[in-house]
Design an enzyme around this catalytic site. Structure first.
Site, PDB file in Angstrom:
ATOM      1  N   CYS A  84       6.397  43.095  -1.360  1.00 23.26           N
ATOM      2  CA  CYS A  84       6.949  44.514  -2.037  1.00 23.26           C
ATOM      3  C   CYS A  84       7.109  44.046  -3.441  1.00 23.26           C
ATOM      4  O   CYS A  84       8.016  43.157  -3.944  1.00 23.26           O
ATOM      5  CB  CYS A  84       8.445  44.525  -1.389  1.00 23.26           C
TER       6      CYS A  84
ATOM      7  N   GLU B 249       1.156  45.739   6.432  1.00 20.84           N
ATOM      8  CA  GLU B 249       2.639  45.283   6.976  1.00 20.84           C
ATOM      9  C   GLU B 249       3.415  44.826   5.797  1.00 20.84           C
ATOM     10  O   GLU B 249       2.892  44.201   4.544  1.00 20.84           O
ATOM     11  CB  GLU B 249       2.545  43.987   7.808  1.00 20.84           C
TER      12      GLU B 249
ATOM     13  N   ARG C  93      13.344  41.137  13.822  1.00 19.04           N
ATOM     14  CA  ARG C  93      12.528  41.279  12.377  1.00 19.04           C
ATOM     15  C   ARG C  93      12.079  42.595  12.272  1.00 19.04           C
ATOM     16  O   ARG C  93      11.204  43.252  13.051  1.00 19.04           O
ATOM     17  CB  ARG C  93      11.258  40.434  12.662  1.00 19.04           C
TER      18      ARG C  93
ATOM     19  N   ARG D 276      10.043  45.285  10.233  1.00 22.13           N
ATOM     20  CA  ARG D 276       8.755  45.296   9.172  1.00 22.13           C
ATOM     21  C   ARG D 276       8.431  46.809   9.104  1.00 22.13           C
ATOM     22  O   ARG D 276       8.419  47.267  10.365  1.00 22.13           O
ATOM     23  CB  ARG D 276       7.930  44.334   9.246  1.00 22.13           C
TER      24      ARG D 276
END
Length: 422
Positions: A82, A121, A169, A171
């Site tokens: 990112c 992802e 998690r 994502r």
């Protein structure tokens, strides 16, 4: 349609492990993995060791790769950082994004190879970055460029633990599809984008959701002078799922609808550990540091400019309960850190860290997948990886979509043959 896959930012092969588990004919024709500034390319070596050289493996900076030389593919996959996706005019050279932003390498690969489908992802904060002033700009830029390239797209933030996996998690997964695919036409024929998202989403095949969405919102990617105008002015609140189709964007907040069994830490933790260094009391003062980091605190601190303020944070479970899925694993998992898992050893009852093998299980890799590299690198690789099992579940939806592409193509061929016969 063939099922050729190219993998960018391949790491130790999480996407490939996930798709290979389907045993449904996916063929990897290319993989690129490069860790900048590293003398030892442990991730690439791990990938090569497991998968050999039956396809083209690249260990060079993706910025330097000639995208036209990448083999043809039907599906492009990858997990990418990112970053700041802002762009600006650069005089006679046209448009220029910030150097080193890896999204543009994905964009250039899509433009050069035109895969029918793309699966990416990223961290979930991508949906809100870069912040209040241009909230959602970075994710909007991805949708804007995909639309420019002639693709539709869907996204969903997935908490792996909410679908039975052993790690909490979160994502975001982005699935894009070329406008000349049957799947795009399926979306096109839906009553509206909400109906398309609820009834025809690639994610729903194996990861069902409740049909009631909340905080629904819409926007458009149309009306901007160019990509620089978009970069300067776009702002939008993206929820945890949504769809982009012909410049229109619909988003909403979903809740999962999972009825299967859940995997918890107790299911993946070893019964016996030989590595004494994992036990926190093997190092003087380590227990006390963990107790402080994980405990609740409110303390006065002074900034670099001399400003005094109170810093506070809540406490967290210490040790981590074996009866629940693990928390999000970071690359710092092996260090004395607030985010590091500390569990009670099954055999001795003593507090210890997770072993590299147990971290592989948290990400649903096969046991000892990263064996052979330094222990710290094994933790780093798993902290950077994805939950392979989620890719397997997403692959089920992609398999169904591709089967429909082939079925419709066969019907088209049959219609043409019948018209010739008669």
């Amino acid at each position: 349609m063939q099922k050729r896959v190219a993998e960018l930012f391949a790491g130790v092969g999480g996407f490939r492990v996930g798709l290979d588990k389907l045993n449904s004919g996916w063929s990897f024709v290319y993989a690129n993995q490069w860790e900048p500034g590293k003398k030892h390319q442990y991730a690439f070596d791990c990938y090569s060791r497991h998968f050999g050289t039956t396809e083209k493996l690249s260990n060079e900076d993706i910025n330097q790769v000639d995208k036209t030389e990448i083999p043809d593919m039907d599906l492009l996959v990858g997990g990418f950082p990112c970053q700041d996706y802002s762009v600006a005019h650069s005089g006679a050279k046209g448009i220029q994004g910030k150097k080193g932003v890896l999204w543009w390498d994905i964009r250039d690969t899509i433009e050069a190879k035109r895969p029918a489908f793309v699966l990416l992802e990223n961290v979930d904060r991508l949906l809100s970055s870069p912040g209040k002033a241009h909230r959602g700009r970075d994710f909007g830029m991805i949708l804007y460029t995909l639309n420019q390239l002639g693709y539709g797209a869907q996204w969903r933030v997935i908490n792996a633990a909410e679908y039975g996996f052993p790690q909490r998690r979160r994502r975001v997964f982005i699935f894009a599809y070329r406008q000349d695919t049957n799947y795009f036409n399926t979306i096109d024929s839906a009553i509206n984008l909400k109906e398309a998202l609820l009834e025809h989403s690639v994610y729903n095949e194996a990861l069902p959701i409740n049909k009631a969405l909340h905080l629904e919102n819409e926007t458009t990617l149309d009306g901007y002078i160019d990509i620089v105008d978009f970069s300067d002015t776009f702002s939008f609140h993206f929820e945890n799922t949504g769809i982009m189709h012909n410049e229109d964007v619909f988003t909403g907040k979903y809740t999962p609808k999972y009825t299967g069994t859940s995997t918890v830490l107790n299911d993946i933790v070893l019964d016996h550990i030989d590595d004494d260094t994992l036990f926190i009391d093997s190092t003087p003062g380590r227990r006390e540091k963990f107790e402080y980091l994980k405990g609740a605190k409110k303390e006065e601190r002074t900034s670099s400019t001399g400003f005094s303020y109170y810093y506070s944070e809540g406490g967290m479970a210490f040790p981590d309960p074996l009866s629940k899925p693990g928390r999000t694993m970071l690359t710092s998992e092996h260090s004395v850190n607030r985010s590091t898992h500390v569990i009670q050893d099954k055999e001795t009852g003593k507090l210890r860290l997770l072993s590299p093998l147990e971290c592989e299980r948290l990400q649903t890799f096969p046991d000892n997948w990263t064996e052979g590299m330094p222990k710290s690198s094994r933790y780093f690789m798993m902290g950077n990886a994805l939950v392979c099992g989620l890719v397997t579940e997403l692959g089920k939806g992609i398999d169904k979509i591709i089967a429909n592409e082939d079925e419709n193509n066969n019907q088209h061929v049959q219609v043409n043959a019948d018209s010739i016969t008669h």
